[in-house]
Design an enzyme around this catalytic site. Structure first.
Site, PDB file in Angstrom:
ATOM      1  N   THR A 155       0.754  -1.296  -0.063  1.00 34.96           N
ATOM      2  CA  THR A 155      -0.164   0.127  -0.006  1.00 34.96           C
ATOM      3  C   THR A 155       0.720   1.324   0.090  1.00 34.96           C
ATOM      4  OG1 THR A 155      -1.559  -1.215   1.339  1.00 34.96           O
ATOM      5  CG2 THR A 155      -2.058   1.045   0.945  1.00 34.96           C
ATOM      6  N   GLY A 194       2.516  -1.850   8.511  1.00 37.72           N
ATOM      7  CA  GLY A 194       2.450  -2.438   9.857  1.00 37.72           C
ATOM      8  C   GLY A 194       3.829  -2.762  10.424  1.00 37.72           C
ATOM      9  N   GLU A 465      -5.751  -7.061   3.236  1.00 43.32           N
ATOM     10  CA  GLU A 465      -5.326  -8.154   2.464  1.00 43.32           C
ATOM     11  C   GLU A 465      -6.510  -8.492   1.562  1.00 43.32           C
ATOM     12  OE1 GLU A 465      -2.731 -10.356   2.433  1.00 43.32           O
ATOM     13  OE2 GLU A 465      -1.836  -8.787   3.387  1.00 43.32           O
TER      14      GLU A 465
HETATM   15  C1  LIG Z   1      -5.848  -1.444   9.969  1.00 43.23           C
HETATM   16  C2  LIG Z   1      -4.962  -1.634   8.604  1.00 43.23           C
HETATM   17  C3  LIG Z   1      -3.671  -2.261   8.644  1.00 43.23           C
HETATM   18  C4  LIG Z   1      -3.086  -2.144   7.552  1.00 43.23           C
HETATM   19  N1  LIG Z   1      -1.719  -2.832   7.222  1.00 43.23           N
HETATM   20  C5  LIG Z   1      -1.322  -2.829   6.197  1.00 43.23           C
HETATM   21  C6  LIG Z   1       0.169  -3.321   6.016  1.00 43.23           C
HETATM   22  O1  LIG Z   1       0.571  -3.847   7.079  1.00 43.23           O
HETATM   23  N2  LIG Z   1       0.707  -3.485   4.997  1.00 43.23           N
HETATM   24  C7  LIG Z   1       0.042  -2.840   3.640  1.00 43.23           C
HETATM   25  O2  LIG Z   1       0.816  -2.732   2.681  1.00 43.23           O
HETATM   26  N3  LIG Z   1      -1.084  -2.337   3.897  1.00 43.23           N
HETATM   27  C8  LIG Z   1      -1.734  -2.466   4.868  1.00 43.23           C
HETATM   28  N4  LIG Z   1      -3.020  -1.906   5.044  1.00 43.23           N
HETATM   29  C9  LIG Z   1      -3.532  -1.124   3.623  1.00 43.23           C
HETATM   30  C10 LIG Z   1      -4.804  -2.158   3.044  1.00 43.23           C
HETATM   31  O3  LIG Z   1      -4.014  -3.300   2.422  1.00 43.23           O
HETATM   32  C11 LIG Z   1      -5.512  -1.264   2.040  1.00 43.23           C
HETATM   33  O4  LIG Z   1      -6.169  -0.429   2.637  1.00 43.23           O
HETATM   34  C12 LIG Z   1      -6.467  -2.128   1.301  1.00 43.23           C
HETATM   35  O5  LIG Z   1      -5.537  -3.006   0.500  1.00 43.23           O
HETATM   36  C13 LIG Z   1      -7.392  -1.652   0.529  1.00 43.23           C
HETATM   37  O6  LIG Z   1      -6.939  -0.699  -0.834  1.00 43.23           O
HETATM   38  P1  LIG Z   1      -7.286   0.858  -0.548  1.00 43.23           P
HETATM   39  O7  LIG Z   1      -7.056   1.722   0.795  1.00 43.23           O
HETATM   40  O8  LIG Z   1      -6.319   1.392  -1.659  1.00 43.23           O
HETATM   41  O9  LIG Z   1      -8.685   1.036  -1.243  1.00 43.23           O
HETATM   42  P2  LIG Z   1      -9.053   1.429  -2.525  1.00 43.23           P
HETATM   43  O10 LIG Z   1      -8.675   0.565  -3.540  1.00 43.23           O
HETATM   44  O11 LIG Z   1      -9.020   2.928  -2.767  1.00 43.23           O
HETATM   45  O12 LIG Z   1     -10.740   1.358  -2.126  1.00 43.23           O
HETATM   46  C14 LIG Z   1     -11.687   2.321  -2.181  1.00 43.23           C
HETATM   47  C15 LIG Z   1     -13.073   2.109  -2.630  1.00 43.23           C
HETATM   48  O13 LIG Z   1     -12.876   1.752  -3.971  1.00 43.23           O
HETATM   49  C16 LIG Z   1     -13.505   0.437  -4.442  1.00 43.23           C
HETATM   50  N5  LIG Z   1     -12.467  -0.304  -5.561  1.00 43.23           N
HETATM   51  C17 LIG Z   1     -11.297  -0.090  -5.619  1.00 43.23           C
HETATM   52  N6  LIG Z   1     -10.907  -0.774  -6.883  1.00 43.23           N
HETATM   53  C18 LIG Z   1     -11.978  -1.449  -7.474  1.00 43.23           C
HETATM   54  C19 LIG Z   1     -12.341  -2.256  -8.162  1.00 43.23           C
HETATM   55  N7  LIG Z   1     -11.513  -2.449  -9.190  1.00 43.23           N
HETATM   56  N8  LIG Z   1     -13.709  -2.600  -8.685  1.00 43.23           N
HETATM   57  C20 LIG Z   1     -14.415  -2.050  -7.957  1.00 43.23           C
HETATM   58  N9  LIG Z   1     -14.388  -1.189  -6.610  1.00 43.23           N
HETATM   59  C21 LIG Z   1     -13.062  -0.885  -6.623  1.00 43.23           C
HETATM   60  C22 LIG Z   1     -13.379  -0.335  -3.425  1.00 43.23           C
HETATM   61  O14 LIG Z   1     -14.307  -1.490  -3.227  1.00 43.23           O
HETATM   62  C23 LIG Z   1     -13.674   0.625  -1.999  1.00 43.23           C
HETATM   63  O15 LIG Z   1     -15.072   0.694  -2.039  1.00 43.23           O
HETATM   64  C24 LIG Z   1      -3.896  -1.845   5.983  1.00 43.23           C
HETATM   65  C25 LIG Z   1      -4.966  -1.139   6.227  1.00 43.23           C
HETATM   66  C26 LIG Z   1      -5.866  -1.011   7.403  1.00 43.23           C
HETATM   67  C27 LIG Z   1      -6.975  -0.457   7.441  1.00 43.23           C
END
Ligand SMILES: Cc1cc2nc3c(=O)[nH]c(=O)nc-3n(C[C@H](O)[C@H](O)[C@H](O)COP(=O)(O)OP(=O)(O)OC[C@H]3O[C@@H](n4cnc5c(N)ncnc54)[C@H](O)[C@@H]3O)c2cc1C
Ligand SMILES: Cc1cc2nc3c(=O)[nH]c(=O)nc-3n(C[C@H](O)[C@H](O)[C@H](O)COP(=O)(O)OP(=O)(O)OC[C@H]3O[C@@H](n4cnc5c(N)ncnc54)[C@H](O)[C@@H]3O)c2cc1C
Lengths: 676, 676
Positions: A155, A194, A465
């Protein structure tokens, strides 16, 4: 304060139990020995001095102080969990699994854990992606905490879901035989890793290394994203290495003890060997060798997702335990005059002569049918998740063997199943944990109930994940592209009668779920095809247009799987009493999820209005059957008070004393002494 | 950092708008003047020095420090909101309403507010329950903050919902003409009173009085619960009066700036005049005069519940605004190659020459249909709640006039409506705020998004002033006992065709909701009767047995009401553009809630499988129609950045800069300087 006896309402609930509690506990643990082993390990962990201090001690700390406590506790635990100390109890690895998963994680009285990522992600990633030499080199150092890893995985501020869009670059310099890493823009900052910020707060206990996923460039060409091990700090004085900046991303809804940070890389050079090269390789001269099979990386993903299912199962078990015990003890309102009194009277015989039941004469709220309809489906779903993840875990081990023998055919389907189960279990747990919290009225809103923390952990798992909607669409894509639809032969589905006499017949129910899954998948498929053939729309655009229906199809597919696992488990070898109650729970599970999608069952499984009347009656009967067993069922989860860390959920049921005790820990109450 | 221009994606969204934004804003405010008045008041409030300091400044504080900041801010605000300072802007009362309700409450960057209870509960309670003399005496002192009140109203550790079960006693002593108040047991501690602990943290700024609800005893007889004004502290040195102990109940899931405390009373004596005697009275000799009509106290309850609906509406508007703007700016994944690029190209014409769109070439996530199906029903529901509460507010004023003329007949039905709308609006808001949060992926999990705080406030409102399940059952009880069922004449319902050609016909839709409400109520009624006549079960027990179905009936009744209000509003006087988009939102609102209970619509409103196909198609069309208007629609809510306090929701859409800025405020980052 601190009554030494158990609340009489709980005594009464426990006095009659139609099944063997220990048998059910063993069944969930995986056998008698497994239960004993778990208990010994738990006792060992809980005896680590200074690590476990009960309810609400830390709820009132600020972000920084909270984190510092978390780090200090982790150090104590790490000190204690050494092979040499643990003889006869288990391995440190087992202890870590127990501590950093959903089972005992919150036992620390905290909200997440700063070393979970090191053990749960950093090391498994090296194991899954490293060459034998790399594993030898890094794993030992990691295991002994010579190095502490964080997982800057994927991320970035600007990208999470869409991994191909990552902006961090790793350019190979063949002269130096090094990669040069950069996060060139604001949006390319690694965000969320993390375990990352560790060192910001506490010098001397630091994340020394990170796995960073970056776009690999060799010979001027982009080769896509690859994982690199990046040293973060000077091993002598723990100062950050040149070009590296690490920070905290700020307070979160939960998970505040698990340190999520950000990472900026500016011309950071690492040796060629720090690319994890099990699958893809870069040779000294910059030659790129692509992975033999792109499916190979599925293995680790499956494993991590199955672990998430297990965590969710444990979180939900906690929430249900807390809410059910509280509901047996909480008395509120009258159904009819004398209703409550009668209950109390019958307790007198079996318990302490001087009973002191708050609200005697009022109803145990567990007797309200609306309350039962909140808690018992949650209870049943905890079992549902349990049997589902158990099956996939077994599959995982089998498929892993196949993979080791070079046979990758079964991997994609298992991968999809794990995606679906991750989305389903996190979604179900998130939903029901909140239902359980709300079922405890105002007191559930207090941190000392432990609900807010449990909810936060589940809500987080719906995101990391693989964000759940994205996962559902992935499952749907597989269903549309594979020939899997055909395995759901329309002709194989015979409409069975849901009811045999008065009872809901499990085989017919399972068939109804199959009909719905089949119907949903088929109609999505046809819809998709007609969008493409008629509208001249490309496949991706058609997928997007039908995506809402596709998500429903994917959900129906996975729900059918879970019902099938539950039904299969009820047929396993066990005593009649246990089978009966499991059967009842399985019926309730099916009935609940059927009513949630009633329209689909009417349309695709031809549920009739006659069936519907029966279903509503059956609901009432199932709730009545479970009512006297409810407290015993959650007791069988065998969650110790130290694991629940909840004022409302303690085994002794003295909720008001525990609530008051917890409140007195607030720093705003430093002048108040207990006067009970 | 701090780009001075607006994100091009938002510029593009705003460049085309099919309706007049200002007209819609006026419509929601209640007219052009109302909008101007609100804006002036907002500007005035936001200019109070030191009270509003933007995103994430306080997220990292501990419980005590957080509370201290809240109190300090309240003092600053109170200083500024004096009649003398506010000439030409408005009244302090209007300012308080704006500040302590859902509109601007979180503007303080906090989580609830320590004076909300004083102005929102303590004073209204005196107004509603006091005699003219009592009002004269207490109101002035309260208004000028000579005294600060808290509301120990009802809830005790052992009782919330069941008011008759309260244990706090107030025994009248005719010799001294005083009441003697006691909380004799642990479970009778007043628990949750808002505004209560004030003095624990900050000497000199203290809750001096409480309204305490207690069981009144005169002449040895219990007369039921009554409200008393209880002085808490010495007005000179602010030390607690003898017999009074006040504490903090500990950290909560949210609402941590609104101080909820506990209160223990031991032989506290107060003068006879401190019983609020508008309805019931105790004479000097101890004679008890019962209230003329038990319905009289409904008035205040209706008012408070309508205010909660308004707050929920505002909270939901905030969440939808944040999520919609973010979804227009967030680019993630590709639908088909070039899809995103094309969008960007078209922006070039209308905006700054040098655009810098993160993820250019990827899709605005607002273009994902699954994303639209998350956000647009939330958007439509915000309007739904708005029109519903507006109607009830008008009704309230009318009924109040009737009541003042001695006519109480219309009060019970209004009371029930307000119970139902409170439960529905809190439930809807809680649900959709969480949907909005999850729709923002990982970033929505950060406190700096403001979602966790908004969610907490909505979740709390589902509990206080009547726990939602209890309220639904109250509505259902009314439906079963009153003759209201008959007003739903079966014969009045003609099955209309849902569709006229391709469009969903609003009158037919409304009729379908009527059919479902009617069908649900009727079937519950029959079920209830047969339980009583056949099983020999008493009414209360039968109510409990059918309670799950009864809750569904009550929900269907109130949902029909809300759809009716929405449909009626679409027919009001307005320009065609605005009417069109409101009509589309109204259709989506109906369609969403129809699909949520599809089974009921198939059974009671005879929705056919043909209709169903149409419904799924219509869903797609409605989402497409709303898509280009979405950002403009949330703009029309006219929520200033200072009111949203969100890194993701700012008007300029520079989300990554704001996220980074907010993170740097973490105390764990004290060494990091911004380097952008
Ligand atoms: C508590 C916590 C711990 C974490 N720990 C880690 C870690 O240790 N290492 C790390 O690398 N990451 C970590 N993360 C990040 C996490 O992996 C990402 O937040 C997650 O992969 C979702 O991606 P995003 O935030 O970019 O969401 P986005 O992809 O931006 O999603 C936003 C919205 O867009 C929609 N969307 C996105 N793409 C599509 C598609 N193709 N089709 C339809 N809808 C779509 C989704 O459904 C959602 O509604 C953590 C997150 C949290 C909340
Ligand atoms: C943030 C917050 C602020 C608050 N502020 C104040 C305040 O300022 N002053 C004050 O006095 N109080 C306050 N409260 C307390 C609040 O009013 C109570 O929590 C609320 O009335 C619910 O009562 P309870 O907690 O006793 O829930 P309970 O009644 O114990 O409810 C627990 C469960 O039992 C069920 N149940 C209870 N009775 C019945 C029934 N008859 N039929 C079916 N089911 C039933 C409920 O549905 C629920 O699932 C506050 C609470 C919160 C969360």
């Amino acid at each position: 304060m601190g009554k030494s006896f158990v609340n009489p309402d709980l005594l009464k609930e426990r006095a009659s139990c139609s099944f063997n509690k220990e048998e059910l506990t063993n069944l969930l643990d995986g056998g008698k020995e497994a239960t004993e082993h778990r208990r010994a390990l738990e006792s060992y962990i809980l005896s680590i001095p200074g690590a476990f201090e009960g309810v609400s001690k830390y709820d009132h700390l600020g972000h920084k102080e909270f984190y510092e406590v978390a780090v200090a506790k982790s150090k104590k635990i790490m000190g204690a969990l050494q092979v040499s100390n643990m003889e006869g109890v288990g391995t440190p690895q087992e202890a870590f699994q127990m501590l950093f998963g959903g089972w005992m994680g919150s036992t620390l009285g905290l909200d997440g854990n700063p070393l979970a990522v090191h053990y749960g992600m950093f090391l498994p990633c090296i194991l899954g992606q490293g060459t034998p030499e790399q594993i030898v080199k890094w794993l030992h150092m990691g295991w002994t905490l010579e190095i502490i890893g964080c997982y800057a995985q994927v991320t970035e501020l600007g990208h999470g879901t869409f991994v191909r869009g990552l902006e961090t670059t790793a350019v190979y310099d063949p002269k130096a035989e090094e990669f040069i890493l950069n996060t060139p823009t604001l949006t390319s900052l690694k965000w969320w890793p993390g375990g990352c910020e560790f060192q910001v707060a506490v010098v001397g206990n630091t994340a020394t290394h990170a796995i960073v996923v970056a776009q690999l460039y060799t010979r001027g060409e982009c080769r896509g994203v690859h994982p690199f091990i990046v040293p973060l700090r000077n091993m002598d004085d723990h100062s950050p290495l040149s070009g590296i900046e690490i920070g905290d991303i700020g307070r979160r809804m939960a998970f505040n003890a698990a340190d999520n940070g950000f990472l900026r890389l500016t011309n950071v050079r690492i040796p060629r060997e720090n690319l994890l090269m099990k699958h893809a390789q870069v040779l000294q001269d910059g030659t790129y060798i692509r992975p033999a099979n792109s499916k190979l990386s599925y293995g680790t993903m499956v494993f991590v997702r199955v672990m998430i299912c297990r965590d969710m199962c444990n979180q939900l078990k906690k929430a249900v335990t807390i809410a059910t015990r509280y509901s047996a003890v909480r008395r509120q309102s009258e159904i009819s005059p004398g209703y409550g009194k009668y209950n109390i009277a019958s307790v007198n015989d079996i318990t302490q002569p001087e009973i002191d039941v708050p609200g005697a004469g009022e109803v145990q709220i567990l007797d309200f049918v609306t309350q039962q309809w909140k808690l018992f489906p949650a209870l049943a779903t905890a079992f549902g998740i349990h049997f589902g993840f158990q099956y996939v875990m077994e599959q995982y081990h089998q498929v892993n063997e196949h993979v080791n023998n070079g046979d990758l055919d079964t991997l994609p389907q298992l991968h999809i199943l794990s995606c679906g189960l991750k989305a389903q279990s996190t979604g179900d747990a998130q939903y029901f944990v909140e239902v359980c919290r709300m079922a405890c009225g105002g007191h559930g809103f207090l941190m000392s109930s432990q609900f807010p923390q449990i909810y936060g952990l589940c809500a987080a798992a719906s995101i990391y994940e693989g964000e759940n909607t994205v996962l559902w669409l992935q499952v749907a894509r597989y269903l549309m592209k594979s020939e899997l639809q055909q395995t759901f032969q329309a002709e194989a589905i015979n409409k069975g009668c849901l009811f045999q006499g008065q009872t809901l017949c499990l085989d017919a129910v399972l068939n109804a779920f199959l009909c719905v899954a089949h119907g949903r998948i088929r109609s999505s498929f046809h819809n998709l095809q007609s969008l493409i053939s008629q509208g001249g729309i490309c496949f991706e655009e058609a997928m997007n247009r039908s995506s809402v229906a596709l998500v429903s199809a994917a959900k129906a597919y996975i729900r059918h799987f879970s019902v099938a696992q539950f039904v299969a488990h009820v047929k396993n070898q066990m005593s009649q009493g246990t089978r009966n109650i499991l059967g009842t729970l399985c019926r309730l599970y099916s009935l609940f999820w059927m009513l949630e999608d009633l329209g689909d069952f009417i349309i695709y499984a031809h549920v009739s209005s006659e069936d519907l009347k029966h279903l509503e009656m059956t609901r009432g009967e199932l709730l009545r059957e479970i009512r006297p067993e409810a407290v015993n069922l959650v007791d069988a989860f065998d969650l110790r008070d130290e694991v629940l860390v909840s004022a409302l959920g303690a085994y002794d049921g003295n909720v008001y004393e525990h609530l008051y005790d917890a409140a007195l820990k607030s720093p705003l109450n430093h002048l108040i002494k207990s006067k009970l």
